[in-house]
Enzyme design. Structure first.
Site, PDB file in Angstrom:
ATOM      1  CD  GLN A  25      -4.754  -5.449   6.898  1.00 56.80           C
ATOM      2  OE1 GLN A  25      -3.935  -5.348   7.509  1.00 56.80           O
ATOM      3  NE2 GLN A  25      -4.605  -5.149   5.533  1.00 56.80           N
ATOM      4  CE  LYS A  50      -2.211  -1.360   3.718  1.00 58.69           C
ATOM      5  NZ  LYS A  50      -2.126  -2.863   4.060  1.00 58.69           N
ATOM      6  CB  THR A  51       3.623   2.346   2.071  1.00 58.03           C
ATOM      7  OG1 THR A  51       2.954   1.926   3.144  1.00 58.03           O
ATOM      8  CG2 THR A  51       4.369   3.658   2.444  1.00 58.03           C
ATOM      9  CG  ASP A  60      -1.022   4.205   4.060  1.00 56.04           C
ATOM     10  OD1 ASP A  60      -1.831   3.355   3.213  1.00 56.04           O
ATOM     11  OD2 ASP A  60       0.026   4.164   4.330  1.00 56.04           O
ATOM     12  CD  GLU A  61      -2.944   1.015   6.887  1.00 54.99           C
ATOM     13  OE1 GLU A  61      -3.940   0.548   6.758  1.00 54.99           O
ATOM     14  OE2 GLU A  61      -1.798   0.555   6.864  1.00 54.99           O
ATOM     15  NE  ARG A 120      -0.530  -8.197  10.256  1.00 47.27           N
ATOM     16  CZ  ARG A 120      -0.469  -7.237   9.206  1.00 47.27           C
ATOM     17  NH1 ARG A 120       0.458  -6.477   9.028  1.00 47.27           N
ATOM     18  NH2 ARG A 120      -1.429  -7.512   8.280  1.00 47.27           N
TER      19      ARG A 120
END
Length: 693
Positions: free
Chosen positions: A223, A9-10, A192-193, A567
């Site tokens: 998420q 994503k980043t 982001d997020e 994770r």
């Protein structure tokens, strides 16, 4: 952009910014990139600089709070704030609330300060607060506490974290010309997020971008795990219903985890109905393994995890590559004990952050008071450390005098106050120090003046604490000076800006120590990745954590489990205990529904691995605590009424010393008690050889 876990994503946001600047020739000063943590903003900035060099410096990049703080600084007059306002942190907010409920004779045992602070924080993140509508009286005297709290902030020229975004939204709503100015400045907005945004953050973005503005958001509805603190998953699920000309792009190629891990993650999240839907696929043919283990008790579970980590480490895998995840903070204690006994270095992530440490807050109090001489909390702390023979009653009189005469606390200290006769010399020295700090231009030198004048390091050395604790505190003070130097080199010597940046840093941005196993809640693990992950406590009532709120709550719990699974990069251990100690009693713990959902309707079965649970003590020799899972299922364990020594009771053994009882089995002369000894770890002892401690 719907981007699953581990899909980069980043990286997507970073490359889009670079594309806008290099290929589309957009001015970097017209780009706004918003993240949720200072760490994420720093990483994004660093990546962008690698791509486009100094052109990255013009991009407006930071957290919602830091961006809004900058706007409020620029538009303080229109926002109804004094130009010299300061930021109050959570600890000082709590201190003000405590003072207020004490002055209102509210019983803190019946109505806790935390509950008032939570209610005020929740209210400030609503449209009602933006519109200046009164707070609802949801419990005892909330309205009075809130109004008193707001008056205190105003008197002390303070702004809290919840104010920053809401006051910005209010500013945009009340002053369309100011909104237009920032709309023309921030022509390209990237977030982001996005799944973690709350109602006020959404409103901020909606006003800046407009219905058809150039807004690019990246997030993962699967998420969204912060509903408990106001995050609205519908912000991402209903994005195309709010904004026009929306183009949806799905990122489903996962670069982090192997196929086995992604397989069970996909199966689990398919049980959620409130989602847009996507399926993670491994972008590389990476080997991975999922293993499930059951143990009799929570202490047994922790022992197994510690032993397994020792075996993993013996295969030349770094402790840094290993994480233990759990649903609630309370679960960490068993793992901390087991790791300590096994002599495994570990770090609990989410502990107190650097800027919240006592010695740092002591020095910051001087700086904050010099920056804002109306700040009561900073005045109280700075004049009291080290002790100057000036009590709270005297401090209260000084503050009252300042309020009655509409002057700052510092101005009050410079007045000939009769009640200061005994303490006049000490107050004069303190006042002179504050003036010295104000007059000094360098932040680094301000800190050094404070340390030298109050002899703070000597104060720490005479505190009576252990030498290693004192050394760590002095190291922290030295790091504060280093941080001030770094800040000045990058941002100039504005004390207000330095203090604001310190206040914006959250404990979640803190790094764990190197060479250690990381322990954390799944919430704290979001955004992180590890080669080996232990996902623990998969039991009904614990994970998922209750289901009394219905399916919406269960869906968030399921998303949280999905985050925990994703994770892991190579190996995922899933563990549960059949019995868990709660409120001093062992309770049976049914298997989590999520374990069934991970396999539901598929041929996939967990690799259960070895059933032996071997525990190691500090010396590295195996303790004689070896249990076979299949055998333990057949054994009868005593309850506290039939056991010679109830669970959690303290016992003493002539060889092993003091310990805590985990459980007992058998009866009469054959009764055996499993005990966790302070020095020797877990041992199984015949009851007759134990005494009550």
């Amino acid at each position: 952009m719907l981007a699953g876990a581990g899909t980069g994503k980043t990286r997507v946001i970073t490359y889009r910014i670079a594309h806008l600047i290099i290929d589309k020739e957009v001015s970097s000063g017209n780009i706004l990139a918003v993240t949720f943590t200072n760490k994420a903003a720093g990483e994004m900035k660093s990546r962008l600089q690698e791509l486009i060099g100094n052109l990255a410096n013009g991009v407006w990049m930071g957290t919602f709070h830091s961006i809004c703080l900058g706007i409020l600084r620029n538009e303080a007059e229109y926002a109804g704030l004094p130009k010299s306002f300061s930021i109050i942190d959570q600890e000082d907010r709590m201190a003000i609330i405590r003072q207020i409920i004490k002055s209102l004779n509210i019983d803190p045992k019946q109505f806790s300060p935390k509950s008032y602070l939570h209610a005020i924080s929740s209210y400030k993140n609503t449209e009602n607060y933006v519109q200046n509508e009164p707070i609802e009286e949801t419990f005892h005297m909330l309205k009075t506490v809130y109004e008193t709290y707001q008056r205190e902030l105003e008197l002390q020229r303070l702004v809290d974290f919840d104010d920053m975004i809401s006051l910005c939204v209010r500013l945009f709503v009340n002053f369309p010309d100011i909104l237009k100015k920032y709309q023309e400045l921030y022509k390209y907005i990237l977030v982001d997020e996005y799944q973690d945004t709350n109602a006020v953050q959404f409103r901020f973005l909606y006003l800046l971008a407009g219905k058809s503005g150039n807004l690019c958001v990246v997030g993962d509805d699967d998420q969204s795990i912060y509903g408990w603190r106001g995050a609205e998953v519908r912000n991402i699920l209903e994005f195309d219903k709010v904004f026009e000309n929306v183009r949806e792009i799905k990122l489903e190629g996962n670069y982090r985890s192997g196929k086995s891990i992604l397989s069970i993650a996909n199966r689990l999240i398919e049980h959620n109905t409130y989602r847009r839907g996507k399926t993670l696929e491994a972008s590389a043919d990476k080997e991975s393994e999922v293993r499930k283990f059951e143990r009799y008790s929570d202490a047994d579970e922790a022992s197994f995890v510690a032993q397994t980590i020792m075996e993993i480490y013996s295969k030349n895998i770094s402790y840094d590559d290993i994480a233990i995840l759990y649903r609630t903070n309370a679960q960490s204690l068993n793992f901390e004990r087991a790791l300590k006994v096994a002599n495994i270095p570990h770090k609990v992530i989410g502990n107190i952050g650097f800027y919240q440490r006592r010695e740092i807050k002591d020095i910051l109090a001087y700086l904050k008071f010099a920056d804002n001489p109306k700040d009561e909390q900073s005045f109280f702390r700075s004049i009291s450390v080290p002790k100057r023979g000036i009590g709270n009653s005297t401090n209260d009189k000084i503050i009252s005098y300042a309020e009655e005469n509409n002057i700052t606390i510092l101005e009050a200290l410079e007045t000939d106050l009769k009640f200061l006769a005994k303490n006049k010399a000490a107050v004069e020295r303190y006042t002179q120090l504050i003036h010295d700090v104000i007059e000094c231009e360098s932040i680094k030198e301000k800190i050094e003046i404070i340390l030298d004048t109050i002899k703070y390091k000597e104060y720490l050395q005479n505190s009576g604490e252990e030498a290693d604790v004192i050394d760590k505190k002095i190291e922290n003070i030295d790091e504060l000076i280093s941080d001030a130097v770094r800040f000045e080199e990058q941002n100039g010597s504005s004390l207000s800006d330095f203090l604001a940046s310190a206040a914006l840093i959250s404990s979640n941005d803190e790094e764990g120590i190197e060479g250690s196993v990381k322990l954390m809640t799944i919430h704290a693990a979001k955004g992180l990745e590890f080669k080996i992950v232990f996902l623990t406590g998969l039991e009904e009532g614990l994970f998922p954590l209750g289901n009394e709120e219905g399916e919406a709550n269960i869906e968030e719990e399921r998303r949280l489990c999905y985050v925990g699974i994703t994770r892991a990069m190579e190996t995922l251990y899933i563990t549960r205990a059949r019995s868990r100690l709660r409120s001093g009693r062992h309770n049976q713990a049914p298997e989590s529904r999520f374990l069934g959902e991970l396999q539901h309707g598929k041929a996939f079965k967990f690799n259960k691995g070895s059933t032996n649970n071997t525990f190691t003590n500090r010396s590295g020799n195996y303790a004689d605590y070896v249990k076979n899972t299949s055998n333990s299922e057949k054994k009868e364990y005593n309850d506290d009424n039939t056991a010679s020594f109830p669970a959690s009771s303290k016992v003493y053994h002539t060889v092993f010393g003091e310990g805590i009882v985990l459980f007992s089995e058998g009866s009469g002369e054959h009764e055996k008690v499993t005990v966790h000894f302070k020095k020797e770890g877990v041992k199984k002892i015949i009851a007759n050889f134990l005494e009550k401690a």
